[in-house]
Write a protein that holds these residues in place. Sequence first.
Motif, short mmCIF file in Angstrom:
data_model
loop_
_atom_site.label_atom_id
_atom_site.label_comp_id
_atom_site.label_asym_id
_atom_site.label_seq_id
_atom_site.Cartn_x
_atom_site.Cartn_y
_atom_site.Cartn_z
N TYR A 611 -5.64 7.77 -8.99
CA TYR A 611 -5.76 6.70 -8.09
C TYR A 611 -5.70 7.02 -6.53
CZ TYR A 611 -4.03 4.55 -13.19
OH TYR A 611 -3.99 4.29 -13.76
N GLY A 612 -6.56 7.67 -5.98
CA GLY A 612 -6.47 8.77 -4.35
C GLY A 612 -5.00 9.19 -3.64
N TRP A 613 -3.98 9.43 -4.55
CA TRP A 613 -2.55 9.64 -4.04
C TRP A 613 -2.60 11.05 -3.33
CZ3 TRP A 613 0.48 7.42 -8.81
CH2 TRP A 613 0.03 6.56 -8.87
N GLU A 614 -1.58 11.24 -3.10
CA GLU A 614 -1.91 12.30 -1.73
C GLU A 614 -1.56 13.93 -2.79
OE1 GLU A 614 0.43 14.65 1.86
OE2 GLU A 614 0.56 12.71 0.82
N THR A 615 -2.84 14.26 -2.84
CA THR A 615 -2.68 15.68 -3.28
C THR A 615 -2.30 16.83 -3.05
OG1 THR A 615 -5.35 16.53 -2.58
CG2 THR A 615 -4.95 14.41 -4.51
N GLY A 616 -2.06 18.13 -3.67
CA GLY A 616 -0.70 19.05 -3.26
C GLY A 616 0.34 18.84 -2.93
N LYS A 617 0.90 17.50 -3.49
CA LYS A 617 2.26 17.50 -3.10
C LYS A 617 2.76 16.83 -4.89
CE LYS A 617 4.39 14.64 -1.35
NZ LYS A 617 4.58 13.82 0.04
#
Length: 700
Positions: A611-617
Motif C-alpha cells: 500500500y506504499g506506506w512508509e517503510t522502515g518503521k
Amino acid sequence: MRRQIKGLSFSMDAIRAQDEVPTTEVISTHIGVMTYLAPKASLASSEAIGELRDAVDLCIIKGEVQVVINLCSVEYVNSEALETLLDMHTQLVRLGGWLKLAQVNNLAREIFYITGINEVISIIDIASDNNEKFKKPDRNSPRQKLGDILVENNMVSQKKLDEVISLQLKSGNRLGQILVEKGIVSERDMMLALAEQLAMPYVNLRAGLYDPDVVKTLDKEVATRLGSVPIFKIKDKLLVATSDPQALHALNEIEEHTGSRVSPVLALQEHIIKSLNEVASDNPLTSDLIFDVKDDFEVVDSSLTSDQITIDELAAGSPIINMVNSIIQRAINDKASDIHIEPGRSKTLIRFRIDGLLYEVMTVKPVLHPAVISRLKVMANLDISERRLPQDGRIQVYTHGREVDLRFSSLPGLHGEKIVLRVLDKNQTILDVNKLGMSVANLALYLKMLKRTHGLILVTGPTGSGKTTSLYAALNYINSIEKNIVTIEDPVEYQMEIINQNEIKASVGLTFAKILKHVLRQDPDIVMVGEIREQETAEIAVQAALTGHLVLSTLHTNDSAGAITRMIDMGIEPYLLSSALVGVLAQRLIRTICPACNNTFIAPPEMVERYGWETGKQIRLARGRGCPECYDSGYKGRASIHELLEVDQELQKLIMANPSRDVLSEFIARRDIKTLYDDGLVHVHDGDTTIEEITRVINN
C-alpha cells in the motif's frame, strides 16, 4: 408386599394400580419380547418426561427390559429428556436389556446427533440417506488439511486454493477467513469443512435445536461477547455452539461461568446471535433488548380522530404502546437510520439499520403484529383500516430533550404489512462542512467550488453514501441573508432556516423538472436539486448553471468520472457540460472501528509495501474484536471517504471530446487525483477502519 429387582423396590399394590389405570400420555404395546412405548407429546416438560419415566419403570417391574420408544409424536426433546433417555438406557442395559428409538423426526435426529445420544442409543429406523448426514465424526482418523478437504468436496479449485495460500503467507490471516471474506467459499461450506477437519458436529442452529432454559444459563451479554451460546446440557456436559472452536479462551470462560464441562459444536455466527435474540424475546414485551421507556418520550402533534382515540385507549390497556415507544427510543439511542418491522409466518422480525448494515434486535410473536402496525399508523395519522395499499406518513417524537422525525412507509406483503421507519435525527446530522471528514486538500478545494457564483456541482455515490448530508452541509456553509437559496427535494428531510424548500409531488405532476422551471423564475442565487434522474432535469440544471446560478445536485454513479459520462449519456451536449460543470464530489460512508473493542496490531511488511506506506518503521493498524456495544460487528460509527474532481481547462477540453470512461480514468491517474480507495487507505493507516471495510464499501 414388595418386590425386589436388582436393587429396585416397588409396591405390588402400585403395580396393580398402574395396570388398572394405564398411563394416558404413553401408549404401550408388545411385539414378541419387545415393548413399544409411544409418548403422545413432545418431551419438553417435566410432566411428559415423568410419564415416560414411569412407563419404563413399569416395564422393568414386569421384567420387560427390551424397550423401543416410538417418537413419531415427539417433535422436540429438551436437556432433561436427553438425560432421562440416557439414564433409562443405562438402567435397562444393566438389567440385561436395551433401549432403542424409532420413528425419530429430523429435528430430534439432529439433536441426538449433536449431543452424541445416537452414539449411545440405537436409532433403528434411520433411512439410508440420513445415515451419512448423521454419522459419527471419526476422531481417530488422521486430521486433513483444511485446503485438502475443500478441494476434495469441490468447494474450491486447487488453482484458486494455491492463490489464496500465497495471499495467506503475505497477510498472516487464516486460510478460511480469507476464503470467506473474498466470497470464494460460503461461510456455511467453510463450517462444514471445519467440522470434517476437527471431527466436530456442525449444527444449522435454529428454533428447536437449542434448549431455551440452557441458553439462559449464560448471561446474554457474555454469550454475545464470546460469540457462543449454550444449547443443551446433559449432566455435567454443556454443549456450546460456536463459530470459532479454536478460541479456547472463550470456551474456558464459559466453563468458569457455568461450572460445566464444555463440548463445542460448530454453527454460523449469525445463527448464534439470532438464537440469543429469539430466547431473549420469547416474551417480546420483557425482552432485555427493549428497555423501559424514559419519562421524556412522547409523540408530538398526533392529531387523532375519535375512532383512533378509541383504539389508542384500548392499546393503552396493553403493553403495545410501551413496546412500540421503546423500540423507537432504542433505535434513536443506538443511532439507527432505519427500523424494519417485517412479518413472517412464525414471527415478526425487528431489525435496525446501524452504520449502513441491518442487525436483528428482536422478534415479536405474530399475534402481536397487527396491534404494532395499528399503533404506528395511529402515531402517523394514517387509516388503520387500509391494509391492502401502501401508505406513507410522518411521526414526530420528543426524546432525550429533542424532537426526532420518523418517516413511515408501509407495504402489504404475503404475511402482512411490512413497516419501515426512517429515523431523521437532526442532532446526528452533520451540517458543518468542516466536519464531513474531508482531507485538508479536498476541503480547501470543495470550499473554493462553493464560493463560485455560477456553475454545476455534482455529488455522486450509491444510495446511503451521505450525498444529501454533504449537500445540506454545503448549503449551511453558503447560506446567508443576502442570498436566495431554493431546494427541490423528494422528500424534504431536514428543515433549514432562510432557505426555501420545496417537495415534489409526482401524484399531481409536480416533478423535479417542473418545479425547477418555476424556481428559475423566483430569482434564485443558488438552487439545490435533490437528484438528477432524467434528461429534462439535467438539461434545465445545466442551463441554470450557464445562466448565472450555482446549482448543486446528486447523481447515482460510482465515482467522479462516472458522473461526466452519465450526464453525456443522458443527452447533455459535451460542450454545454464542459462549460457548466464546476466539479464532482464522489463519496462513500465507511464504518469505523468500535472504540470499546479496538485491538491494534503491527502491519506485516508485505502490507506496508503493497500500500506504499512508509517503510522502515512499524505501522500500527487496528481492528475490532466485536462486543455488545457494536452488535458484535467490530465497528461503531461511520466516517466518509471522498474523491474530488475539479473541472479545469484541460478537463474542459477533454469533456468536449466526449471522452470514454477509460480516458477519464487515465486523466485522473495522470493528475494524481486521490481516489476513493486512496482516501480509504489513509483512514486504514490512521487506525480508523480496516482494509476489509474499505474493500467492501468501494466494491459495492
